[in-house]
Motif scaffolding. Sequence first.
Motif, PDB file in Angstrom:
ATOM      1  N   ILE A 220       0.828  -1.214   0.000  1.00  0.00           N
ATOM      2  CA  ILE A 220       0.000   0.000   0.000  1.00  0.00           C
ATOM      3  C   ILE A 220       0.858   1.258   0.000  1.00  0.00           C
ATOM      4  O   ILE A 220       0.648   2.175  -0.799  1.00  0.00           O
ATOM      5  N   ILE A 221       1.861   1.303   0.886  1.00  0.00           N
ATOM      6  CA  ILE A 221       2.633   2.530   1.100  1.00  0.00           C
ATOM      7  C   ILE A 221       3.472   2.904  -0.116  1.00  0.00           C
ATOM      8  O   ILE A 221       3.468   4.062  -0.553  1.00  0.00           O
ATOM      9  N   PHE A 222       4.212   1.945  -0.695  1.00  0.00           N
ATOM     10  CA  PHE A 222       5.123   2.277  -1.798  1.00  0.00           C
ATOM     11  C   PHE A 222       4.385   2.821  -3.031  1.00  0.00           C
ATOM     12  O   PHE A 222       4.750   3.883  -3.547  1.00  0.00           O
ATOM     13  N   PRO A 223       3.350   2.130  -3.537  1.00  0.00           N
ATOM     14  CA  PRO A 223       2.627   2.714  -4.680  1.00  0.00           C
ATOM     15  C   PRO A 223       1.959   4.045  -4.341  1.00  0.00           C
ATOM     16  O   PRO A 223       1.977   4.976  -5.151  1.00  0.00           O
ATOM     17  N   PHE A 224       1.374   4.139  -3.135  1.00  0.00           N
ATOM     18  CA  PHE A 224       0.698   5.380  -2.747  1.00  0.00           C
ATOM     19  C   PHE A 224       1.682   6.538  -2.676  1.00  0.00           C
ATOM     20  O   PHE A 224       1.388   7.642  -3.161  1.00  0.00           O
ATOM     21  N   THR A 225       2.846   6.286  -2.068  1.00  0.00           N
ATOM     22  CA  THR A 225       3.876   7.327  -1.988  1.00  0.00           C
ATOM     23  C   THR A 225       4.337   7.747  -3.375  1.00  0.00           C
ATOM     24  O   THR A 225       4.516   8.932  -3.659  1.00  0.00           O
ATOM     25  N   PHE A 226       4.509   6.763  -4.251  1.00  0.00           N
ATOM     26  CA  PHE A 226       4.930   7.044  -5.621  1.00  0.00           C
ATOM     27  C   PHE A 226       3.875   7.876  -6.345  1.00  0.00           C
ATOM     28  O   PHE A 226       4.196   8.838  -7.054  1.00  0.00           O
ATOM     29  N   ILE A 227       2.610   7.514  -6.165  1.00  0.00           N
ATOM     30  CA  ILE A 227       1.512   8.268  -6.782  1.00  0.00           C
ATOM     31  C   ILE A 227       1.466   9.691  -6.234  1.00  0.00           C
ATOM     32  O   ILE A 227       1.304  10.662  -7.000  1.00  0.00           O
ATOM     33  N   PHE A 228       1.631   9.836  -4.928  1.00  0.00           N
ATOM     34  CA  PHE A 228       1.568  11.152  -4.290  1.00  0.00           C
ATOM     35  C   PHE A 228       2.646  12.090  -4.840  1.00  0.00           C
ATOM     36  O   PHE A 228       2.351  13.217  -5.263  1.00  0.00           O
TER      37      PHE A 228
END
Length: 325
Positions: A220-228
């Motif tokens: 969850i965190i890695f893709p979300f951070t990348f998207i952000f």
Amino acid sequence: MKTFGSFLQIGRNMHQGNQTTITEFILLGFFKQDEHQNLLFVLFLGMYLVTVIGNGLIILAISLDTYLHTPMYLFLANLSFADISSISNSVPKMLVNIQTKSQSISYESCITQMYFSIVFVVIDNLLLGTMAYDRFVAICHPLNYTTLMRPRFGILLTVISWFLSNIIALTHTLLLIQLLFCNHNTLPHFFCDLAPLLKLSCSDTLINELVLFIVGLSVIIFPFTFIFFSYVCIIRAVLRVSSTQGKWKAFSTCGSHLTIALLFYGTIVGVYFFPSSTHPEDTDKIGAVLFTVVTPMMNPFIYSLRNKDMKGALRKLINRKISSL
């Protein structure tokens, strides 16, 4: 599927020895009252058909329109395929159970269903991340887009996403089949999900829960951070565009993806970070419905209404079908 079931049975026998274990699970679903079952059947059948038809049209439109043979729409076609597969993994079995008034599912079928449910949730996360990278390159580095996002590179990112999804699902599955399920076989769910299965086991699930927490948080965190951070850069680039028309054109190219990402991660925040205090036992079911049914159903509408290229491709597809009649 039969081979996978045999593999599960062998692994189970190796770890459980001669101990007596259950051979099936009972899926309680949503309501125990018979009067609610018909309404539930119609509701989920309708959502299932809308999801399959909507996402199927997106895949068909992308495959037939050569203008859409780009990495972005390759990712979208895979996202639509994952959405069809995700809802098909759980809803048809639930509909059959409602019609036959049977709530049972075999051990092998249950573990197989859990495996694929993990695959499709993880692939959604990873594809949303790759789509964000595509939009970042398209808007922040438009002159280098064809160099940085070559078709082969898009295919490579897609293959890696599917590979990682299956590796993660296989890890959880191999850990789960080592657990014992003794006398309790009732799952308060409408399909076999990992978290309820861990709660049902009579073995020590510390390692399983630790892996679930670490891997789940990372997914969850890695893709979300990348998207952000991708959208921080995109917004900064759009704000530097002088004309209002140019700003709107730049933002409209990523509006559909941003909407889906907000829907997906908004669901995670709403369900798991702010759960209902009145019925905490329903959190898993609510989250599963939103992930496996509602979000996949909404994706075709978001892309067909907000994306100019997709609207054009769908219009061509419909006109082609009408003219062929």
